[in-house]
Enzyme design. Sequence first.
Site: not given
Length: 429
Positions: A30, A33
């Site tokens: 991600c 993230c």
Amino acid sequence: FSKCRCVSVLRFKDSRMDDVWLVDFYAPWCGYCKKLEPVWQEVGAELSRSGSPVRVGKMDATAYSGMASEFGVRGYPTIKLLKGELAYNYKGPRTKDDVIEFANRVAGPAVRSLPSRQMFEHVLKRHSVLFLYVGGESPLKEKYTEVASELIVYTYFFSASEDVLPESVTLHELPSVLVFKDGTYFTYDEYEDGSLSSWVNRERFQSYLPIDGFTLYELGETGTAIPEHQVQRCGSCGHGLIQRVAAEHRDQFNRDFQFGHMDGNDYINSLIMGEVSVPSIIILNTSNEQYFLPAEPVEDLQQLLQFFSSVLDGSAPAYGGDGFLQRIKRVAYDARSTVMSVFRSSPLLGCFLFGLPLGVISLMCYGICMAESEDDTELMKRDGFTDEEEDEGEEEEQQRLTAGAEDTGEEDEDAEKINQKSPSEKKVD
């Protein structure tokens, strides 16, 4: 959750109910993230230095999908504060200060006590919006505590005795619940304001506030518990009329409208699938994505009040919505806008991103068509024919049919002549 992931997860399971945890559920692939990672390190270091009881960790939700599902993780990154059996979602900006403020607020008691007037004045300066319960034990206090436990993620809740309040605050009865904001205060009235939870959800916003993506998300998430419409003036100038309505006509519109200002018009353009001028006034219903526009330019306060009243009584035309066709149109508009923005910012990159896939698809289609043609030729070769041989064979067959037809004609003529002869001639023959 640092060096040994397995041991850390076991320790988390053992201390889950005894400690307060602030956990980042992430996925290794991600991008958001990865962007949050340095901020998360700063959050952990700051809370550790300040002596906060909050323990900070992160968990790979793809490796521990069962535990992530247990906490209702559906996207990445997801930040949750776990306190006993309760799990609070963080939905604000992913900055160090905002995350730390959320952790400190939610980790403490749902309702904080203010023992003195000095303490009350101190927290009043620190917070733009705060709720205060005044009085002793009562059913209202029980409701207030329940609402505070649910909505502590958004704002602060306090309690105090009547002598803590300054003389400028007048209470008509005890117990009472008040909200302090916009330099004044408002008192909860169960008969006029409905449930306490609805009132708190409505009043936790300032009367006039800057609106961004996070604010719109919060306004839409609360559903019927907040004002149904949001009034936004796009652009950086000309806020005076709406601010006057928010301040001077609060009693008339407070239960139906949330007033605010949005810089720029990108979000509104995507909503109406067109170009809105700046500045402009629009009323947005976040529950069904309908919007309302004034029929003519608003020049004075009276025109603005008439526009708001027409929306409330249903006489103003509504545009947009969340119907199936509207969603398809909005997706198509967003896709076209994205493509155009890419080509405007970087034409070469746009040609590469969209030209390369089109080229690959074209080659694939060409290869499929050529493969079918070659298969037909190969089949004919197996049968002993090529295209030219097949044509020649068809010509020979046509010639044979023609010759046969001529021979048949001559035989018919001979038979006719024979039939025309006399019996004596036939006998001679």
